[in-house]
Design an enzyme around this catalytic site. Structure first.
Site, PDB file in Angstrom:
ATOM      1  N   ARG A 139       0.878  -1.303   0.144  1.00  0.00           N
ATOM      2  CA  ARG A 139      -0.099  -0.073   0.044  1.00  0.00           C
ATOM      3  C   ARG A 139       1.023   1.242  -0.033  1.00  0.00           C
ATOM      4  O   ARG A 139       0.320   2.172  -0.194  1.00  0.00           O
ATOM      5  CB  ARG A 139      -0.987  -0.152   1.154  1.00  0.00           C
ATOM      6  CG  ARG A 139      -2.061  -1.152   1.142  1.00  0.00           C
ATOM      7  CD  ARG A 139      -3.061  -1.068   1.895  1.00  0.00           C
ATOM      8  NE  ARG A 139      -4.187  -1.926   1.564  1.00  0.00           N
ATOM      9  CZ  ARG A 139      -4.299  -3.390   2.290  1.00  0.00           C
ATOM     10  NH1 ARG A 139      -3.368  -3.710   3.135  1.00  0.00           N
ATOM     11  NH2 ARG A 139      -4.915  -3.971   1.791  1.00  0.00           N
ATOM     12  N   GLY A 159      -2.482 -10.793   8.550  1.00  0.00           N
ATOM     13  CA  GLY A 159      -2.651 -12.391   8.975  1.00  0.00           C
ATOM     14  C   GLY A 159      -4.039 -12.887   9.726  1.00  0.00           C
ATOM     15  O   GLY A 159      -3.667 -13.734  10.248  1.00  0.00           O
ATOM     16  N   GLY A 160      -4.891 -12.070   9.584  1.00  0.00           N
ATOM     17  CA  GLY A 160      -6.125 -12.389  10.487  1.00  0.00           C
ATOM     18  C   GLY A 160      -6.782 -13.554  10.228  1.00  0.00           C
ATOM     19  O   GLY A 160      -7.276 -14.180  10.963  1.00  0.00           O
ATOM     20  N   TRP A 171      -3.180  -4.503  10.089  1.00  0.00           N
ATOM     21  CA  TRP A 171      -2.997  -4.295   8.786  1.00  0.00           C
ATOM     22  C   TRP A 171      -3.273  -3.111   7.979  1.00  0.00           C
ATOM     23  O   TRP A 171      -3.036  -2.965   6.883  1.00  0.00           O
ATOM     24  CB  TRP A 171      -3.551  -5.730   7.911  1.00  0.00           C
ATOM     25  CG  TRP A 171      -5.136  -5.631   7.860  1.00  0.00           C
ATOM     26  CD1 TRP A 171      -5.844  -5.943   8.929  1.00  0.00           C
ATOM     27  CD2 TRP A 171      -5.888  -4.852   7.035  1.00  0.00           C
ATOM     28  NE1 TRP A 171      -7.201  -5.757   8.414  1.00  0.00           N
ATOM     29  CE2 TRP A 171      -7.284  -5.240   7.351  1.00  0.00           C
ATOM     30  CE3 TRP A 171      -5.644  -4.527   5.601  1.00  0.00           C
ATOM     31  CZ2 TRP A 171      -8.438  -4.869   6.666  1.00  0.00           C
ATOM     32  CZ3 TRP A 171      -6.769  -4.077   4.972  1.00  0.00           C
ATOM     33  CH2 TRP A 171      -8.055  -4.151   5.378  1.00  0.00           C
ATOM     34  N   ASP A 174     -16.165 -10.837  10.674  1.00  0.00           N
ATOM     35  CA  ASP A 174     -14.917 -10.445  10.162  1.00  0.00           C
ATOM     36  C   ASP A 174     -14.998  -8.865   9.959  1.00  0.00           C
ATOM     37  O   ASP A 174     -14.152  -8.251   9.111  1.00  0.00           O
ATOM     38  CB  ASP A 174     -14.925 -10.822   8.732  1.00  0.00           C
ATOM     39  CG  ASP A 174     -13.108 -10.781   8.013  1.00  0.00           C
ATOM     40  OD1 ASP A 174     -12.385 -10.612   8.879  1.00  0.00           O
ATOM     41  OD2 ASP A 174     -12.817 -10.901   6.968  1.00  0.00           O
ATOM     42  N   ASP A 192     -13.394  -6.044  10.979  1.00  0.00           N
ATOM     43  CA  ASP A 192     -12.389  -5.626  11.754  1.00  0.00           C
ATOM     44  C   ASP A 192     -12.547  -4.037  11.862  1.00  0.00           C
ATOM     45  O   ASP A 192     -13.368  -3.273  11.285  1.00  0.00           O
ATOM     46  CB  ASP A 192     -11.073  -5.775  11.199  1.00  0.00           C
ATOM     47  CG  ASP A 192     -10.741  -5.471   9.570  1.00  0.00           C
ATOM     48  OD1 ASP A 192     -11.475  -4.342   9.509  1.00  0.00           O
ATOM     49  OD2 ASP A 192     -10.157  -6.093   8.796  1.00  0.00           O
ATOM     50  N   ARG A 251     -16.511  -0.965   9.611  1.00  0.00           N
ATOM     51  CA  ARG A 251     -16.911  -1.913   8.827  1.00  0.00           C
ATOM     52  C   ARG A 251     -18.323  -2.589   9.249  1.00  0.00           C
ATOM     53  O   ARG A 251     -18.991  -3.057   8.412  1.00  0.00           O
ATOM     54  CB  ARG A 251     -15.908  -2.974   8.874  1.00  0.00           C
ATOM     55  CG  ARG A 251     -15.976  -3.978   7.734  1.00  0.00           C
ATOM     56  CD  ARG A 251     -14.543  -4.483   7.297  1.00  0.00           C
ATOM     57  NE  ARG A 251     -14.550  -6.104   7.150  1.00  0.00           N
ATOM     58  CZ  ARG A 251     -13.422  -6.701   6.826  1.00  0.00           C
ATOM     59  NH1 ARG A 251     -12.278  -6.242   6.948  1.00  0.00           N
ATOM     60  NH2 ARG A 251     -13.612  -7.961   6.414  1.00  0.00           N
TER      61      ARG A 251
END
Lengths: 526, 262
Positions: free
Chosen positions: A123, A184-185, A234, A295, A297, A322
């Protein structure tokens, strides 16, 4: 000729200026530059540039294009420092370009040890002094000479084991440290945020986002589930120099969809953690989604704003999460001030007065599947929002999409994903999305421009009264910041999955958007 | 998530891991099947958008490895996607479950009826006005050249008498009202925030910027009429005919043949 030579000399000396820590703190005083991933420490992603504005944006056209030759999702946001553009691409590539012409100055290609299939997206970069910093897909931090692209040092965040840790974010430089987080969640990792000495590459501190038994918060995990509790870090954080506070969004707990093996609130997953950047010590935290199983996050931008709050100026941190709620917290104390849905959500009745969600029934993933909105990708995600100080509005990409969530007990195998079953988009209604303008003081939507599909591109605000953003069909678009009217568009030919940025060189304003494998840069005709 | 989970999920659905043990494997295979395959092949594998896995005829090899290859690679030219990220253990369990459904020798059960008579029903009912078999017919509706291998007979039956029950995304209808007062209906080939592209009944494209349109409507009804009054015998013969279509009529259809369930 002499004049030209002098001009070149002036440019050369300009580009040789060091990017000091002080310049980073005052990044918004250099409106022509873009010195950090977010553009400045607060992440408002607004520039006081108005050469391109509501009355002439219809004339905006492609000025230059640089092709990396890479394919896949191009998620970088370039830096621009005194006429030079720096960005990264997948496969460990970093590039420096003349920001006026797109001509390459150097390209760095990270040498991965043989056999490492490290293909994660990247990124972008951070800069300090005459050094650039990036992470690699195999979880290293790399320092490069800004003038040559030569590697200075490399530091390992985590040992390479395929299918476990990786890294993809743009680092954040604070004072003399390079701050990064691990990904790496879904891979059964235990997340962390690291700081490295910018000079030597030595690790200065590590903050584990998931506390173990005996540590504060460790009792929010069943058994030893925290060991593989996820909570990756991340995305890049934000920073308040006055408070000396680092704000970082923490990822989801693992296994993602099967929560029974990790009963409890699962701190600090799906939380904002606020750290002292000198020591890595936790100042406070706020958990948006306790015991998340969808999920959702909290990697979305923690934007730092000074706004009028009930008649008084207040320092706040805001996040469009989210989970479909827009949150306002006191930036100093962490006090929950407001949380309102900004998209359709079918999981929480409401938030209590501390901001904790009160759940609806039948929203947990199960063997037959439960339909929940928003879907796994969330009502928004890592694509950046922006804030315009003139309109006092917060602009974000909103995703309207629901999923059916399944759950089954997973078996923990190192190197294998640790989801706890699957999710699937619903088929009886079409996804959609919007560019939405919110009043951050009330959470109310002021306007929304509807997209055909749920977007993955962020927003940019300028003093030209414009919001730039992109959609899932590849349109880069400009909107009137006050009304949401679409004023300009171009189809770039593939889905847009990062956020536009703007800069100025030689008296000319540019807007840049990565698309496909290319950096596309737009300007008004000369 | 880390990248783009929806897209990733569509291309590479994720699989749960499971433990060893035969009966347990079948159960775990069933769980894998329900969350990954049932969407097309039906909850009990009796077929749906995808063929029945209980009675399917395996024309290009019937070993476990053949089936695994189909799952991993998908079937090009059909809506069977590739599940290339599936773990080896999970693949074994899925195959064990599929075997458990039909025994070790899966046999194709032909549909009762007179396929030749069914072909005549097809002809006089005007099906070729919208559908294509081999090189003949229209591209407006789904190509039926190998419909017998790709769809269960129950699904085909439902598609004839109640076509709106399940409309594949690539054959969704759309109705446009232009600013100058025209109404246009067709199959939606593509659409984005600013444009829409249709295939019309005459096999032509209709291409619009949405700025030229007053309204875009997505009818819930299929563009195909419901053939509810077809005599039972004709319907049965038609089903037998469609079931017999396995993509062998033309070289064009041969070209899209791949090894696997046919």
């Amino acid at each position: 000729m002499r004049r030209l030579a002098l001009g070149l000399l002036a440019l050369a000396s300009l580009s040789a200026q060091q990017v000091t820590s002080d310049r980073l703190v005052n990044a918004l005083k250099e409106q022509q530059n873009w010195l950090t991933y977010w553009g400045d420490y607060s992440a408002i992603r607004h520039r006081d540039l108005k050469q391109i504005n509501t009355s002439n944006v219809r004339n905006l056209r492609l000025d230059w294009m640089y092709q990396t030759g890479e394919t896949g999702a191009f998620e970088t946001v370039p830096l621009v420092v005194d006429g030079v553009m720096y960005f990264t691409a997948a496969h460990g590539i970093a590039v420096a370009l003349d920001a006026r012409s797109g001509r390459q100055l150097w390209q760095y290609k990270h040498a991965f040890p043989s056999g490492r299939n490290a293909t994660a997206v990247n990124r972008g970069l951070a800069i300090l002094g005459d050094r650039l910093f990036m992470v690699t897909a195999d979880s290293n931090v790399v320092a490069l000479e800004a003038k040559t692209g030569r590697k200075i040092w490399q530091a390992e965040m985590a040992p390479w084991v395929p299918g476990t840790h990786y890294a993809s974010l743009a680092p954040l430089v604070i004072k003399d440290k390079v701050i990064v987080g691990i990904s790496g969640g879904e891979q059964a990792v235990r997340g962390f945020i690291d700081a490295y000495d910018a000079k030597t590459g030595e690790r200065a501190w590590r903050f584990y986002t998931i506390p173990l038994k005996g540590e504060p918060g460790g009792d929010t995990w069943l058994g030893d589930s925290a060991q593989h509790g996820g909570g990756p870090a991340w995305m890049t954080g934000t920073y308040d120099p006055q408070l000396n506070s680092l704000y970082w969004g923490v990822g989801n707990p693992g296994p993602d969809l099967f929560g029974d093996v990790r009963k409890g609130d699962n701190l600090y997953s799906c939380s904002l953690v606020v750290l002292d950047p000198d020591t890595g010590k936790l100042k406070w935290h706020f958990q948006f989604t306790p015991h998340d199983t969808h999920d959702w996050d909290a990697a979305e931008t923690p934007m730092l704003l000074d706004i009028d709050w009930k008649g008084k100026p207040r320092k706040v941190v805001v996040q469009a999460n989210r989970n479909a709620f827009f949150y306002v917290l006191d930036r100093e104390t962490g006090e929950f001030l407001m949380g309102k849905p900004f998209a359709r959500q079918t999981w929480a009745k409401e938030l209590d007065n501390k901001g904790r969600p009160i759940l609806m029934a039948n929203t947990e993933p199960n063997t037959d599947g439960n339909r929940v909105c928003p879907g796994l990708a969330g009502a928004t995600n890592w694509m950046a929002p922006s804030y315009n100080p003139q309109t006092k509005l917060f602009y974000l990409a909103v995703r309207e999409q629901c999923d059916i969530f399944y759950a089954a007990p997973p078996v923990l195998i190192e190197g294998k994903s640790y989801w706890g079953s699957v999710f699937r988009g619903v088929t009886d209604e079409k996804e959609s999305g919007s560019l939405t303008a919110l009043d951050p003081a009330t959470g109310e939507t002021k306007w929304a421009f509807k997209y055909f599909k749920a977007p993955w591109a962020g927003t940019l605000s300028t003093a030209g009264g414009l919001i730039f953003s992109g959609d899932e069909d590849g349109y880069l678009m400009a909107f009137d910041a006050a009304t949401g009217e679409n004023l300009w568009k171009i189809n770039t030919g593939t889905r847009l999955v990062t956020s536009p940025m703007t800069y100025m060189v030689g008296g000319r304003q540019y807007v840049t958007m990565p698309s496909g494998g290319s950096i596309l840069t737009f300007a008004l005709p000369q | 998530m880390k990248l783009l989970p929806v897209a990733v999920a569509l291309l590479f659905p994720f699989f749960i891991s499971a433990q060893n043990g035969s009966e347990q494997d079948v159960e775990q295979g069933r769980a894998l099947f329900r969350s990954n395959c049932a969407f097309c092949h039906g909850l009990t594998a009796g077929g749906g958008r995808g063929p029945s896995l209980i009675s399917a005829k395996l024309v290009r090899g019937s070993t476990n490895d053949d089936i695994k290859n189909i799952i991993r690679s998908g079937v090009p030219g059909t809506s069977m996607p590739s599940f290339e990220n599936i773990e080896k253990d999970d693949l074994d369990k899925l195959v064990r479950y599929i075997r458990h459904l039909g025994g070790s020798n899966v046999i194709s059960v032909p549909v009762n009826g007179d396929a030749d008579a069914g072909k005549r029903v097809y002809g006089r009912s005007g099906c070729a006005g919208c559908h294509r078999i081999g090189d003949e017919g229209s591209n407006f509706g789904p190509d039926l050249s190998r419909v017998g291998s790709g769809r269960s007979s129950d699904y085909i039956h439902q598609s004839i008498v109640e076509p709106s029950a399940d409309i594949p995304a690539e054959y969704e209808g759309v109705t446009l009202f232009t600013k100058d007062g025209k109404k246009i209906t067709g199959v939606r080939v593509n659409e984005d925030t600013f444009t829409v592209q249709l295939r019309l009944g005459n096999d032509r494209f209709a291409l619009f910027n949405k700025s030229e349109l007053k309204e875009v409507i997505y009818p819930k009804q299929s563009l195909m009429p419901a053939y509810k009054t077809l005599p039972a015998k004709d319907l049965q013969n038609l089903l037998a005919y469609l079931d017999s279509l396995r993509g062998q009529q033309t070289s064009g259809a041969d070209a899209i043949k791949t090894k696997g369930i046919k």
